[in-house]
Design a protein around this motif. Structure first.
Motif, mmCIF file in Angstrom:
data_model
loop_
_atom_site.group_PDB
_atom_site.id
_atom_site.type_symbol
_atom_site.label_atom_id
_atom_site.label_comp_id
_atom_site.label_asym_id
_atom_site.label_seq_id
_atom_site.Cartn_x
_atom_site.Cartn_y
_atom_site.Cartn_z
ATOM 1 N N MET A 175 0.859 -1.179 0.000
ATOM 2 C CA MET A 175 0.000 0.000 0.000
ATOM 3 C C MET A 175 0.897 1.230 0.000
ATOM 4 O O MET A 175 1.744 1.385 0.870
ATOM 5 C CB MET A 175 -0.909 -0.027 1.234
ATOM 6 C CG MET A 175 -1.983 1.049 1.273
ATOM 7 S SD MET A 175 -1.387 2.685 1.779
ATOM 8 C CE MET A 175 -0.909 2.368 3.485
ATOM 9 N N GLU A 176 0.721 2.102 -1.002
ATOM 10 C CA GLU A 176 1.571 3.288 -1.136
ATOM 11 C C GLU A 176 0.735 4.572 -1.183
ATOM 12 O O GLU A 176 1.099 5.536 -1.835
ATOM 13 C CB GLU A 176 2.404 3.165 -2.419
ATOM 14 C CG GLU A 176 3.295 1.932 -2.423
ATOM 15 C CD GLU A 176 3.730 1.493 -3.819
ATOM 16 O OE1 GLU A 176 4.918 1.171 -3.977
ATOM 17 O OE2 GLU A 176 2.889 1.475 -4.739
ATOM 18 N N GLU A 177 -0.377 4.558 -0.463
ATOM 19 C CA GLU A 177 -1.310 5.677 -0.497
ATOM 20 C C GLU A 177 -1.583 6.216 0.903
ATOM 21 O O GLU A 177 -1.014 5.730 1.886
ATOM 22 C CB GLU A 177 -2.613 5.226 -1.177
ATOM 23 C CG GLU A 177 -2.392 4.723 -2.600
ATOM 24 C CD GLU A 177 -3.586 3.967 -3.157
ATOM 25 O OE1 GLU A 177 -4.650 4.600 -3.342
ATOM 26 O OE2 GLU A 177 -3.455 2.759 -3.400
ATOM 27 N N ASP A 178 -2.477 7.179 1.013
ATOM 28 C CA ASP A 178 -2.814 7.774 2.299
ATOM 29 C C ASP A 178 -3.758 6.844 3.057
ATOM 30 O O ASP A 178 -4.886 6.602 2.614
ATOM 31 C CB ASP A 178 -3.468 9.143 2.086
ATOM 32 C CG ASP A 178 -3.791 9.822 3.401
ATOM 33 O OD1 ASP A 178 -2.860 10.353 4.036
ATOM 34 O OD2 ASP A 178 -4.971 9.802 3.811
ATOM 35 N N ALA A 179 -3.315 6.324 4.196
ATOM 36 C CA ALA A 179 -4.111 5.346 4.939
ATOM 37 C C ALA A 179 -5.416 5.947 5.446
ATOM 38 O O ALA A 179 -6.454 5.277 5.462
ATOM 39 C CB ALA A 179 -3.292 4.791 6.106
#
Length: 235
Positions: free
Chosen positions: A140-144
């Motif tokens: 996951m490389e996005e805003d949690a």
């Protein structure tokens, strides 16, 4: 939200499966409206999954086939890869119609686009009820915070997310666990050693989404194992 994500307790594979089954059993059951169940199957096709793509694709195909044999289930496949590429198939109850195009998909380098998957699912269920979202990915490389917010919106609409994480990435795991909880779904990790377990779990979810407890009961008579354990937990 993301700043308070709990640390993983690094459960054993057996405990993870048991927890997954418990949460699937507690997920909303489709009301008998006479309509087919609808399930979105979303796949991370970025480069990090290339080493295990063939094995994962084989398991995915088995899920499509099981869904097709059950009947009463419409499937839509979505995937992302490369630089901003996100695609989704048309809804269909013909599993072979999904296997053919997916067999031509290959991995391309790029960042994850899970936010697009969640927003797409929200749009779809506002048009016509989606019964569940299955997501298979490794990182996951996005805003949690944003992902968890969208997962919570799906939970409000009673669309559980069943997240299957390939390998072990603690950042992704923490986020995926929260997303599953907020949506009313479940999380489970898998690797090469647990391929058979993943196969049964995927097929059990397909059966459950298609026809609720009865379809799962019929499936468990054929497969036993995880599906039978899942059946025992559904009231």
């Amino acid at each position: 939200m993301a700043k308070n994500i709990e640390k993983s307790d690094k459960k054993s594979g057996k405990d993870d499966v048991a927890e997954f089954l418990r949460k699937v059993a507690a997920a909303p059951v489709r009301a008998p409206t006479g309509k087919n169940g609808r399930l979105i199957f979303a796949i991370d096709a970025t480069a990090s999954r290339q080493p295990t793509w063939d094995r994962a694709s084989h398991l995915q195909h088995e899920m499509f086939e099981e869904a097709g044999s059950i009947g009463g289930l419409e499937l839509q496949i979505a995937f992302f890869r490369g630089f901003g590429e996100f695609k989704a198939t048309k809804w269909t109850s013909d599993s072979k119609a999904l296997i053919r195009p997916m067999s031509r998909v290959f991995c391309l380098g790029g960042h994850t686009q899970i936010e697009k998957v969640l927003k797409h699912t929200l749009r779809q269920t506002k048009k016509d009820r989606v019964n569940a979202l299955v997501y298979v990915g490794d990182c996951m490389e996005e805003d949690a915070d944003q992902l968890c917010h969208l997962a919570g919106q799906l939970g409000m609409l009673k669309v559980p997310i069943f997240l299957f994480q390939e390998g072990y990435d603690p950042i992704a795991e923490n986020c995926f666990r929260q997303m599953s909880r907020l949506s009313g779904g479940a999380y489970c990790s898998f690797d090469g050693a647990s391929a058979a377990t993943l196969r049964n779990l995927l097929r059990a979810v397909a059966a459950y989404a298609a026809g609720g407890r009865k379809a799962l009961s019929d499936f468990s008579k054929k497969s036993g194992g995880e599906a039978k354990l899942l059946l025992q937990q559904i009231k």
